[in-house]
Each structure stands twice: as structure tokens, then as C-alpha cells.
Scaffold this active site. Structure first.
Site, mmCIF file in Angstrom:
data_model
loop_
_atom_site.group_PDB
_atom_site.id
_atom_site.type_symbol
_atom_site.label_atom_id
_atom_site.label_comp_id
_atom_site.label_asym_id
_atom_site.label_seq_id
_atom_site.Cartn_x
_atom_site.Cartn_y
_atom_site.Cartn_z
ATOM 1 N N LYS A 174 29.008 23.368 -104.990
ATOM 2 C CA LYS A 174 29.236 22.193 -105.849
ATOM 3 C C LYS A 174 27.862 21.539 -105.992
ATOM 4 C CE LYS A 174 30.162 17.915 -106.922
ATOM 5 N NZ LYS A 174 28.878 17.520 -107.502
ATOM 6 N N GLY A 227 23.660 15.052 -98.324
ATOM 7 C CA GLY A 227 23.816 13.914 -99.231
ATOM 8 C C GLY A 227 23.812 12.608 -98.469
ATOM 9 N N THR A 231 28.903 9.306 -98.128
ATOM 10 C CA THR A 231 29.677 10.471 -98.577
ATOM 11 C C THR A 231 29.977 11.380 -97.382
ATOM 12 O OG1 THR A 231 28.305 10.373 -100.569
ATOM 13 C CG2 THR A 231 29.778 12.255 -100.377
ATOM 14 N N GLY A 232 29.024 11.513 -96.490
ATOM 15 C CA GLY A 232 29.229 12.345 -95.295
ATOM 16 C C GLY A 232 30.401 11.836 -94.465
ATOM 17 N N GLU A 249 23.952 16.905 -93.387
ATOM 18 C CA GLU A 249 22.536 16.519 -93.474
ATOM 19 C C GLU A 249 22.502 15.253 -94.322
ATOM 20 O OE1 GLU A 249 20.303 17.963 -91.782
ATOM 21 O OE2 GLU A 249 21.186 19.906 -91.324
ATOM 22 N N CYS A 283 14.827 12.741 -98.158
ATOM 23 C CA CYS A 283 15.574 12.213 -97.018
ATOM 24 C C CYS A 283 14.635 11.789 -95.893
ATOM 25 C CB CYS A 283 16.569 13.247 -96.518
ATOM 26 S SG CYS A 283 15.788 14.830 -96.151
ATOM 27 N N GLU A 384 18.315 2.741 -96.621
ATOM 28 C CA GLU A 384 17.641 3.855 -97.306
ATOM 29 C C GLU A 384 17.483 3.493 -98.784
ATOM 30 O OE1 GLU A 384 19.742 7.618 -98.000
ATOM 31 O OE2 GLU A 384 17.950 8.666 -97.312
#
Ligand code: NAD
Length: 493
Positions: A174, A227, A231-232, A249, A283, A384
């Protein structure tokens, strides 16, 4: 007319059943440059079934056969070097000097690396006793879902795809909704290299539908995700319903510490690289800088003097170093943080605005921005930002510096700058992060493990450790005595 791209399911290019598409926008100009199938849960299910069907054939190949396919792919990528680089520049805004010299060659190198390490993958025999053989073997997990971010559209999928394929899994990818084109090109090349139909499928579409359908699908054995931390967390909670494996990650808020004995010129140069490479959309980008008070002014002056020379502009030009941010809403978010920095009392040393030139006016550009006199309670030092924004703060003692570095929910990476490498090593041991660089920042090799701790996630991409991420270790025990009397007999009778 914008070109139309389709999803790849079972070796066929297919549109979505609803006929809907999503726009891909060139962030340097704001123009729609492509339309991509907006798939949904029906396509996810078809892709997972195609991957399931292809599974036994791919898993039964020898590692040598699968490695050869990856080596082919590595070669074919370099035959399409310029085309891939231009595509990534188009959909993501990454300067062509980066996509040509960094992203595409690294994609090729990483497939080579995965092809190589898999050949050294082994199980173990375990000396349990003379009456048995006890061994471990590695097996593929089955169908794995690979969900990737937009900040390095090609590299992020290659990290996962190389490891998943060489270990015998079949995949449903995806790609990021805003930048799916390089992934689609890469899988087209993968088929040319000999990846059989159904072994890699790509379902384009929104994360909330396509992504979540993959994460909750009962026939997906693992989700390899890169991501955002939020979302993780969502993925982890959905995956818990069927105890699906997840590799996460996630985000970072990476510290850059300059000790009083550091080579200030080298540290200032490293700081500019670490903060502004890929417009800070990395990241591991450094965004919190802790500088010993004795060298703070000199460091800040040198960092600003270097950052001001970075050419911001048309990413198609070889001389451009800083391209646009990847999409409009992200640019708005970065600008919100710049405003937050101003309001919280940080001192603007550089940038803080959109560059205003013919090359930048239509795109989503933000000039490299440096704040001084920051404190750890400011949003610019805690959250972030994922843009070209650096916050500088002073420290007095090493104890204080380590406290500041660890005062974050993230744990992805950090760097220490000092001429005393022994001291650097001792301090590295006290930093809670997956990677600590000494006199370097933002350098990642295929050979070295990549992955964070705390809310930066778990699991590793790259290095031989990644083989564990995409295989299951099975223990097989064989009784060699041929007798009825077993070790547990006395407990039974
Ligand atoms: P994101 O989480 O918004 O999206 C990543 C992918 O997940 C995309 O393909 C997206 O469509 C999909 N997605 C979104 N919502 C989903 C959901 N509910 N279920 C399943 N899938 C969903 O992240 P992003 O904005 O694309 O990427 C930037 C983030 O990625 C930053 O936080 C950055 O630090 C992180 N990142 C981490 C690493 C690392 O190695 N730790 C590397 C690169 C980027």
C-alpha cells in the site's frame, strides 16, 4: 492530460471497481500530474487472495533462485535510473541531484544486499540430548502487507520489499497516497526481473480504507509499516484483533548534541545536513540541537551561514538542494510550527517564511528555518515537525544534555559531536534511541540495523536482523531412540 495509473493485482493492472481515482500533485508547481486508481476493500481482498495463491510457488523456490530475481531487479533499476529519479522528483519534489545520486542507486544496492544476506540465512541444531535432534528452520510468514510513507517513496518500499521477497513471502503493498508512482514503476520492473504474477501486488488508495482493510485482513500474516506514530498506534490496535505481527518504523524527534570539545565547523556542517536534507522530511532528521554554552554562539553563527547558502528552488535543476515540501497540507503544518516557535519566544535566526522566487511561488516551499534560544517545553522542540526547521538550545553540563535528549516520547536516533570518542561512547550508552551517531548524523547503511524504541516503534529494517522480521522460526524435534520410553515417562506412570 494527467497520465492514469492502475493498481497491480495478480500480475494485472486494474482500475478500482468504482472507477474512482486520486490526484497526484507535483509539489513544486501544484499541478496535477497523474491520476491513480482509488481502490477500496474489494481490491484489497483480491490482492490478498492473489498473494495467497502465489505463496506456495514462491516459497518453494530456492533462496538462490529468489536472490537471482532480486539481482536482476537491481540491474534493471539502474537501467531505468533517470526515469525513476525523475518520477520521484515529480511526485515528491525531491531535488533531482538527490533522486539521481541517492535514492535510485540506493534502491538498486539494497536489492543486491538482500539478495546476498538471504544466502547466509541458517537455522540451528540444538544440543538438547543424545536421544534427539532438535533444530530450527526459518519459514516465510505468508502474505505480508507493506504500508509505506511518502518521505522517501522508493527507498521505503525497497527496504521492506527486498527483505520480504527474498525470504519467500508474497506481498501486498500500500504505497503513500500522495506519491505512489515510483512504487508502481518499481513493481513493473520487478515483474520484468522475474517476480511471478501475484507475488507482489500494489493496491493504491487511502490509508483509512485500503490500509486498514489490509491490517484487519485475516489472511495477512504481518504488517510492515513505516509512517507516523499516531497511525502506528491505530495499526497496532487493529492488528491486535487477530494477533497479527506488526513491524513499526515510526516518527522521531532526533537530538543533535555538540559537546564543548567538538570540531565546531564539522558539527555546523553536519547540522545543516541533518536538519535540511530532503527538506527535513526524514524520520531521523535532527530537529533539536543542544549546544554547550561555551560554543553556542559560534555554532549558531556557522550553522546559519551555511544554511543560507542552500539553493531552494526547482527540484528538476541539478544545482537545487532544497525542494518543496511534499504536499500543501504538510507545508501548512510546518508553517504552523514556525508560528508556534515565534509565539513561544524562540529567536528566529534564519528563514521562517516561504521563499519568493519565480521557481518557488507556485509550489509548497518553506525556507530553511533556524530558531535559537529554544527550551525543551516548546512545541518546536517536542513534536515531530518533519520540515526544514531546527531549534537550538544551550546546555551547561553533560548530565543536563543527556536529560534533555531523553526527555521525549520518541527514541529513533540522536548524535553526539565530540573529539573524545571514548566519552562519546559512554554517553551513547545513556541515550534511549535505536541509533546513536558519534560525529555524524543521518547516515544509514544496508548493513546496519534501523529502527527505534519508545514511540518510534519496534522491529528493524535493514541489516541481517531484518531476516528475523520476515520469517518465522520453527522448532522441529525428532526422537532418535525409536523407543517407547520417553523422558517424561516417569511423570506419567
Ligand atoms: P502516515 O502514517 O500518514 O502514512 C504512512 C502510510 O500509512 C501511508 O501509506 C498511508 O496511506 C497509510 N495509512 C494512513 N492511515 C492509515 C491507517 N489508518 N491504517 C493503515 N494505513 C494507514 O505517515 P506519512 O505522513 O506518510 O510519513 C511520515 C511519517 O513517517 C513521519 O512520522 C516519519 O517520521 C515516519 N517515518 C519513519 C521512518 C522510520 O524508519 N522510523 C522512516 C520514514 C518515515
Amino acid at each position: 492530460m494527467a497520465e492514469e495509473y492502475k493498481a497491480l493485482i495478480g500480475g494485472e493492472w486494474v482500475g478500482s471497481t468504482t472507477g474512482e481515482t486520486m490526484d497526484v500533485v507535483n509539489p513544486a508547481t501544484g499541478d496535477v500530474v497523474a491520476k491513480v486508481a482509488k481502490c477500496g476493500t474489494a481490491e484489497v481482498d483480491r490482492a490478498v487472495q492473489a498473494a495467497r495463491k502465489a505463496g506456495p510457488g514462491w516459497a518453494s523456490k530456492t533462496v538462490a533462485e529468489r536472490s537471482k530475481v532480486l539481482l536482476n531487479l537491481s540491474r534493471i533499476i539502474m537501467e531505468h535510473h533517470e526515469e525513476l529519479a525523475k518520477l520521484e522528483t515529480l511526485e515528491h519534489g525531491s531535488p533531482i541531484r538527490k533522486t539521481m545520486n541517492f535514492d535510485v542507486p540506493l534502491c538498486a544496492e539494497q536489492f543486491e544486499y538482500f539478495a546476498g544476506i538471504a544466502r547466509a540465512m541458517t537455522g540451528e541444531t540444538l544440543p538438547v540430548g543424545p536421544w534427539c535432534t532438535s533444530m530450527t528452520v526459518r519459514e516465510p510468514l505468508g502474505v505480508v502487507a507493506l504500508i509505506t510513507p511518502w518521505n522517501f517513496p522508493a527507498l521505503m518500499v525497497v527496504w521492506k520489499l527486498g527483505a520480504a521477497l527474498v525470504t519467500g513471502n508474497t506481498c501486498v503493498v500500500k504505497p503513500p497516497s500522495i506519491a505512489p508512482l515510483t512504487t508502481l514503476k518499481l513493481v513493473e520492473l520487478a515483474m520484468e526481473a522475474g517476480v511471478p504474477a501475484g507475488v507482489v501486488n500494489v493496491v493504491t488508495g487511502p490509508g483509512e480504507t485500503v490500509g486498514e482493510a489490509l491490517v484487519s485482513h485475516p489472511d495477512v500474516a504481518k504488517v510492515g509499516f513505516t509512517g507516523d506514530t499516531a497511525t502506528g498506534k491505530r495499526i497496532m490496535s487493529i492488528a491486535s484483533a487477530n494477533v497479527k505481527q506488526v513491524g513499526l518504523e515510526l516518527g522521531g524527534k532526533n537530538a543533535f548534541v555538540v559537546l564543548p570539545d567538538a570540531d565546531v565547523d564539522s558539527a555546523a556542517e553536519g547540522a545543516v545536513w541533518a536538519a535540511f536534507f530532503n527538506s527535513g522530511q526524514v524520520c531521523a532528521a535532527a530537529s533539536r540541537f543542544y549546544i554547550h554554552e561555551s560554543i553556542y554562539d559560534e555554532f549558531a553563527e556557522k550553522m546559519v551561514a551555511l544554511a543560507v547558502t542552500l539553493r531552494v528552488g526547482d527540484p528538476r535543476k541539478m544545482e537545487t538542494v532544497i525542494g518543496p515540501l511534499a504536499y500543501k497540507e504538510h507545508r501548512d503544518k510546518v508553517e504552523w510550527y514556525i508560528e508556534s516557535g515565534r509565539k513561544s519566544g524562540a529567536k528566529l535566526l534564519l528563514g521562517g517564511q516561504r521563499p519568493d522566487t519565480d521557481e518557488t511561488r507556485k509550489g509548497f516551499f518553506v525556507a530553511p528555518t533556524i530558531f535559537g534560544d529554544c527550551r525543551n517545553d516548546m512545541e518546536v522542540m517536542r513534536e515531530e515537525i518533519f520540515g526544514p526547521v531546527a531549534g537550538l538550545a544551550r546546555f551547561k553540563t553533560e548530565e543536563e544534555a543527556i536529560g534533555l535528549v531523553n526527555d521525549t516520547p520518541y527514541g529513533l536516533s540522536a548524535s553526539l559531536w565530540t573529539k573524545d570518542v571514548r566519552k562519546g561512547l559512554a554517553l551513547a550508552g545513556r541515550i534511549n534511541a535505536g541509533t546513536v551517531w558519534i560525529n555524524e548524523h543521518l547516515i544509514i547503511f544496508c548493513d546496519t540495523p534501523w529502527g527505534g524504541c519508545k514511540q518510534s516503534g519496534w522491529g528493524k529494517d535493514l541489516s541481517k536482523m531484518v531476516l528475523d522480521e520476515y520469517t518465522m522460526t520453527k522448532h522441529i524435534y525428532i526422537d532418535l531412540t525409536g523407543e517407547r520410553v520417553k523422558p517424561w515417562y516417569g511423570l506419567l506412570k
